[in-house]
Design a protein around this motif. Structure first.
Motif, mmCIF file in Angstrom:
data_model
loop_
_atom_site.group_PDB
_atom_site.id
_atom_site.type_symbol
_atom_site.label_atom_id
_atom_site.label_comp_id
_atom_site.label_asym_id
_atom_site.label_seq_id
_atom_site.Cartn_x
_atom_site.Cartn_y
_atom_site.Cartn_z
ATOM 1 N N ARG A 108 0.839 -1.199 0.000
ATOM 2 C CA ARG A 108 0.000 0.000 0.000
ATOM 3 C C ARG A 108 0.877 1.254 0.000
ATOM 4 N NH1 ARG A 108 -4.434 -0.482 4.165
ATOM 5 N NH2 ARG A 108 -2.824 0.015 5.673
ATOM 6 N N ASP A 109 1.945 1.220 0.792
ATOM 7 C CA ASP A 109 2.848 2.370 0.862
ATOM 8 C C ASP A 109 3.501 2.638 -0.490
ATOM 9 O OD1 ASP A 109 2.169 2.746 3.412
ATOM 10 O OD2 ASP A 109 3.984 1.858 4.298
ATOM 11 N N VAL A 110 3.867 1.557 -1.170
ATOM 12 C CA VAL A 110 4.494 1.717 -2.487
ATOM 13 C C VAL A 110 3.526 2.407 -3.445
ATOM 14 C CG1 VAL A 110 5.362 0.506 -4.511
ATOM 15 C CG2 VAL A 110 6.046 -0.236 -2.217
ATOM 16 N N PHE A 111 2.283 1.894 -3.466
ATOM 17 C CA PHE A 111 1.279 2.491 -4.341
ATOM 18 C C PHE A 111 1.051 3.957 -3.991
ATOM 19 C CE2 PHE A 111 -0.123 -1.734 -5.678
ATOM 20 C CZ PHE A 111 -0.387 -1.473 -7.006
ATOM 21 N N ARG A 112 0.955 4.224 -2.692
ATOM 22 C CA ARG A 112 0.686 5.583 -2.248
ATOM 23 C C ARG A 112 1.810 6.522 -2.696
ATOM 24 N NH1 ARG A 112 -0.866 6.275 3.886
ATOM 25 N NH2 ARG A 112 1.273 5.553 4.062
ATOM 26 N N ALA A 113 3.036 6.035 -2.570
ATOM 27 C CA ALA A 113 4.174 6.857 -2.985
ATOM 28 C C ALA A 113 4.101 7.142 -4.482
ATOM 29 C CB ALA A 113 5.478 6.137 -2.651
ATOM 30 N N ILE A 114 3.708 6.131 -5.248
ATOM 31 C CA ILE A 114 3.627 6.309 -6.703
ATOM 32 C C ILE A 114 2.560 7.365 -7.040
ATOM 33 C CG2 ILE A 114 2.981 5.206 -8.874
ATOM 34 C CD1 ILE A 114 4.238 2.631 -7.745
ATOM 35 N N TYR A 115 1.404 7.250 -6.386
ATOM 36 C CA TYR A 115 0.342 8.216 -6.678
ATOM 37 C C TYR A 115 0.694 9.615 -6.194
ATOM 38 C CZ TYR A 115 -2.844 4.651 -8.325
ATOM 39 O OH TYR A 115 -3.419 3.674 -9.062
ATOM 40 N N PHE A 116 1.522 9.683 -5.169
ATOM 41 C CA PHE A 116 1.849 10.998 -4.613
ATOM 42 C C PHE A 116 2.943 11.704 -5.420
ATOM 43 C CE2 PHE A 116 3.251 13.960 -1.229
ATOM 44 C CZ PHE A 116 2.010 14.507 -0.942
ATOM 45 N N ALA A 117 3.742 10.922 -6.128
ATOM 46 C CA ALA A 117 4.889 11.492 -6.850
ATOM 47 C C ALA A 117 4.540 12.695 -7.741
ATOM 48 C CB ALA A 117 5.587 10.402 -7.655
ATOM 49 N N PRO A 118 3.457 12.634 -8.537
ATOM 50 C CA PRO A 118 3.168 13.787 -9.396
ATOM 51 C C PRO A 118 2.944 15.081 -8.605
ATOM 52 C CG PRO A 118 1.792 11.928 -10.005
ATOM 53 C CD PRO A 118 2.501 11.542 -8.754
ATOM 54 N N TYR A 119 2.396 14.910 -7.383
ATOM 55 C CA TYR A 119 2.059 16.097 -6.601
ATOM 56 C C TYR A 119 3.301 16.891 -6.215
ATOM 57 C CZ TYR A 119 -0.230 19.045 -3.180
ATOM 58 O OH TYR A 119 -0.702 20.133 -2.511
ATOM 59 N N VAL A 120 4.419 16.191 -6.019
ATOM 60 C CA VAL A 120 5.638 16.896 -5.621
ATOM 61 C C VAL A 120 6.552 17.198 -6.809
ATOM 62 C CG1 VAL A 120 5.702 16.163 -3.230
ATOM 63 C CG2 VAL A 120 6.636 14.673 -4.969
ATOM 64 N N THR A 121 6.112 16.806 -8.004
ATOM 65 C CA THR A 121 6.899 17.132 -9.198
ATOM 66 C C THR A 121 6.615 18.584 -9.578
ATOM 67 O OG1 THR A 121 6.506 14.883 -9.920
ATOM 68 C CG2 THR A 121 7.418 16.391 -11.549
ATOM 69 N N PRO A 122 7.649 19.369 -9.915
ATOM 70 C CA PRO A 122 7.399 20.766 -10.298
ATOM 71 C C PRO A 122 6.422 20.858 -11.474
ATOM 72 C CG PRO A 122 9.743 20.364 -10.047
ATOM 73 C CD PRO A 122 9.070 19.029 -9.921
ATOM 74 N N ALA A 123 5.475 21.778 -11.376
ATOM 75 C CA ALA A 123 4.445 21.917 -12.404
ATOM 76 C C ALA A 123 5.041 22.202 -13.776
ATOM 77 C CB ALA A 123 3.475 23.025 -12.007
ATOM 78 N N VAL A 124 6.153 22.912 -13.793
ATOM 79 C CA VAL A 124 6.767 23.251 -15.073
ATOM 80 C C VAL A 124 7.262 21.989 -15.779
ATOM 81 C CG1 VAL A 124 8.594 24.565 -16.189
ATOM 82 C CG2 VAL A 124 7.444 25.502 -14.194
ATOM 83 N N ALA A 125 7.891 21.107 -14.999
ATOM 84 C CA ALA A 125 8.385 19.857 -15.585
ATOM 85 C C ALA A 125 7.212 19.014 -16.077
ATOM 86 C CB ALA A 125 9.192 19.089 -14.540
#
Lengths: 301, 420
Positions: A108-125
């Protein structure tokens, strides 16, 4: 001589207030004071030299009434919010429910981390990568459409597709945050309720409808309000998904925040920009109050 | 934000202390430009030379990312901090002057008549109400970049001289697989340089002119304008030699050219450096094609100028003017060409035959003699008018005549709003 002595509670309170003073000062001087300055600024014609600023009263507000681009940006912003917020809530809740059903905690933690990754990616990138993925000629998205036998779409350049496309990118990026919120909400619901209901013979839908949804209400309210404010202030993704024609094509993705920016720093018309800021502030305040009123009703369990 | 605040504070305090110590002996001025590697290095070198020649003046050089640049200027100068000498695009000039971000160059220190005669004529776009608000070090014009290898493969001998030849070459260079383009003939880009191409180049080649002499009336809505506009949109609609946004991104047309997927682009001389360091094939530069052989020539010229802000007062103003004169001197311009690759703004340097015979600079230099700069009052809005006119035809299939008429009306409204 008797020493002046404060009680422990009083001393603790004093410390608390002392520390609270710092964020208070921050809010007063960095957040609230500039808001009042914007109000004041909206009554003047801007000049870099304060002595040359001309008082124009409500002229900028009258100007807003006859500004087709402002109307367009308001309409677009409303559309972004109306499409984006519900999509974000439903998808976020859906994924959180699925994740909640995963019993292996590590997984579950792995999945959660994957789903959360876009949120911390800079919007410009994110914008940069998506403009390639959505490209009509080289994009992977069109490659998928092709496999399905569908015609290629110029997602970001087609004026009727551009706004939904930008919304989808923003929703994708915010999803992780929503999932984490809902997951935390779900895990706070005591197991006993479900077990008791099961014994009473409730099916899955009734469990969801009568236990999960009502108990998630506070999370929903928070999520909807924050999401709405976010979409009403949408800026970065719009700017970067169509960098040389910001808000384009043909103003189809223009938002109020971007329009304010263009007025203020594209043509140094800071008075008019301030007036629109006041308008946007009013709209956000109004919508938020209505939302809080409608959504956070008392729930009977 | 906080850090830059502390920075600015620390700088200010130290400047103040420094100022008190050295009393009147030393003047410190600040120069701002946007972040561009070769320009930063060039200005650093010029500052070194200037300070050596003027021991009483110290120049602080600061840069900001291009997209944050106007925002920085917009908020810093009213706060009493920021540049004394500032670099800006000529198209921004009217809005900057109107909002009080620039002061006219003092005529007692800089003679406007001399500027008129020594600088290329487009430099006069830096004049508002007869007063100069800044001077350029370098200017730019447009030309046709073409991929020699792709030309050879397609059996095209020479760069096109007329638009008919251009279309022919474009067709030969366009490769399609099914409904997808894998290579295109012309890197069409309405929001790149093409909005200039339509309004300043094609229109004038057809015998029209974009604005009345006083700049207050839009004239491009006439038949010559429509002819130019239709010719341009036909490249996509009728001849299919390019599609907008073939390569995504800020400068997709240029990136696509550098990647060897686009046969021809029209770009400014400022692109020479990027193309030179990026392109892994043989490429050439040619003057822009004409309507017919021996037809009327036209080009779009533009420049970044150095202006003086209201922060420069008293001794700082004097020092700022000295610095401005230095970075626009012939010596500085020659160095700028070598270092940055932009064309000099002084006539005497352009006449140098070595320059006009250069295979890369030559076409740009030759174009300068007939290049005109659009008199913008609100560059962003006026650009959008033309970009939208093109997009209405290309993306929404609107009739070119109707779209062009709308553009002329929209732009007239912008002019009326500015001059009201």
């Amino acid at each position: 001589m008797k020493r002046f002595q404060l009680s422990l509670a009083a001393r603790e309170a004093l410390w608390a207030y002392t520390f609270l003073l710092i964020p208070l000062a921050f809010f007063l001087f960095i957040r609230i004071w500039p808001a009042f300055q914007a109000l004041w600024l909206s009554l003047y014609d801007w000049n870099a030299d304060p002595s040359k600023r001309v008082f124009v009263g409500l002229e900028h507000y009258a100007q807003m009434a006859q500004d087709p681009l402002l109307a367009r940006s308001l309409r677009n912003t409303l559309l972004y919010t109306l499409i984006g917020v519900p999509a974000q809530l439903v998808l976020g809740l859906g994924i959180a429910l699925l994740l909640n059903a995963v019993t292996r905690e590590r997984l579950r933690d792995v999945f959660r981390a994957i789903y959360f990754a876009p949120y911390v990616t800079p919007a410009v990138a994110v914008a940069w990568v998506f403009s390639w993925m959505l490209s009509a000629n080289f994009g992977v998205v069109n490659e998928l459409l092709r496999l399905l036998g569908l015609p290629a779409q110029d997602f970001l350049r087609n004026p009727s597709l551009a706004l939904p496309t930008v919304t989808a990118v923003v929703v994708w990026q915010n999803l992780g945050f929503q999932v984490v919120l809902f997951l935390a909400g779900l895990q706070n619901i005591p197991r006993d309720y479900y077990e008791a209901a099961r014994i009473d013979g409730a099916d899955d839908w009734r469990l969801f409808r009568h236990i999960t949804l009502p108990l998630l209400n506070p999370v929903m309210v928070f999520s909807a309000v924050i999401g709405t404010i976010g979409f009403l202030q949408l800026f970065t993704q719009v700017v970067n998904l169509s960098f040389t024609d910001q808000g384009g094509p043909l103003h189809s993705t223009l938002t109020v925040a971007l329009y304010i920016y263009q007025q203020a720093f594209g043509r140094f018309d800071l008075g008019y920009a301030a007036a629109i800021t006041v308008l946007l502030f009013g709209i956000i305040l109004l919508i938020t109050l209505v939302q809080l009123r409608l959504l956070s009703r008392r729930v009977e369990y | 934000m906080l850090r830059s605040f502390i920075h600015a504070r620390a700088l200010w305090v130290s400047l103040l202390a420094f100022g008190l110590m050295s009393a009147q002996a030393q003047v410190t001025i600040t120069y701002w430009q946007y972040d561009f590697k070769s320009k930063i290095e060039a200005i650093d070198e010029l500052i070194k030379r200037f300070e050596a020649a003027n021991p009483g003046i110290k120049v602080v050089h600061q840069t900001f990312p291009y997209d944050a640049y106007q925002q920085k200027v917009g908020s810093s100068i009213p706060a009493g901090q920021g540049p004394d000498v500032v670099n800006l695009f000529y198209g921004w000039l009217p809005t900057w002057v109107k909002a009080g971000y620039l002061v006219p160059l003092p005529e007692s220190l800089i003679n406007p008549k001399q500027i008129d005669s020594e600088f290329v004529s487009m430099a006069q776009s830096a004049k508002i109400d007869g007063k100069y608000y800044g001077l350029p070090t370098a200017v730019r014009s447009l030309a046709l970049f073409y991929n020699k290898d792709l030309f050879q493969q397609a059996g095209i001998g020479k760069p096109p001289k007329t638009w008919a030849e251009f279309i022919e070459a474009g067709k030969k260079l366009t490769v399609k697989q099914g409904d997808r383009y894998t290579q295109i003939g012309y890197g069409i880009s309405p929001d790149g340089q093409d909005h200039h191409l339509v309004r300043e180049v094609l229109l004038r080649q057809m015998g029209g002119r974009p604005y009345s002499d006083d700049g207050r009336k839009v004239l491009f809505g006439g038949p010559e304008g429509l002819k130019a506009f239709t010719m341009y949109t036909d490249w996509v609609k009728k001849h299919g030699i390019g599609i907008p946004n073939f390569f995504p991104g800020n400068n997709g047309y240029r990136d696509g050219f550098i990647a060897g997927k686009i046969g021809m682009i029209i770009d400014g001389s400022f692109a020479i450096g990027t193309i030179r360091s990026g392109a892994k094939f043989n490429w050439g530069v040619a003057e822009l094609p004409l309507e017919k052989a021996g037809g009327r020539k036209a080009n779009f010229g533009s420049f970044w100028l150095h202006g003086i802000t209201p922060l420069a007062k008293g001794p700082k103003l004097e020092a700022s003017v000295k610095f401005l004169n230095f970075i626009t001197s012939a010596e500085a311009q020659r160095y700028w060409l070598e270092k940055v690759g932009e064309l000099p703004a002084r006539k005497e340097l352009i006449k140098d035959p070595k320059l006009s015979l250069d295979p890369v600079y030559g076409p740009f230099i030759l174009s300068l003699s007939y290049a005109k700069a659009t008199p913008f009052v609100d560059e962003a809005a006026q650009r959008t008018v033309i970009v939208n006119a093109i997009n209405r035809v290309l993306l929404q299939n609107m009739d070119p005549a109707q779209s062009w008429k709308m553009a002329a009306e929209e732009e007239q409204k912008i002019l009326d709003g500015f001059y009201k």
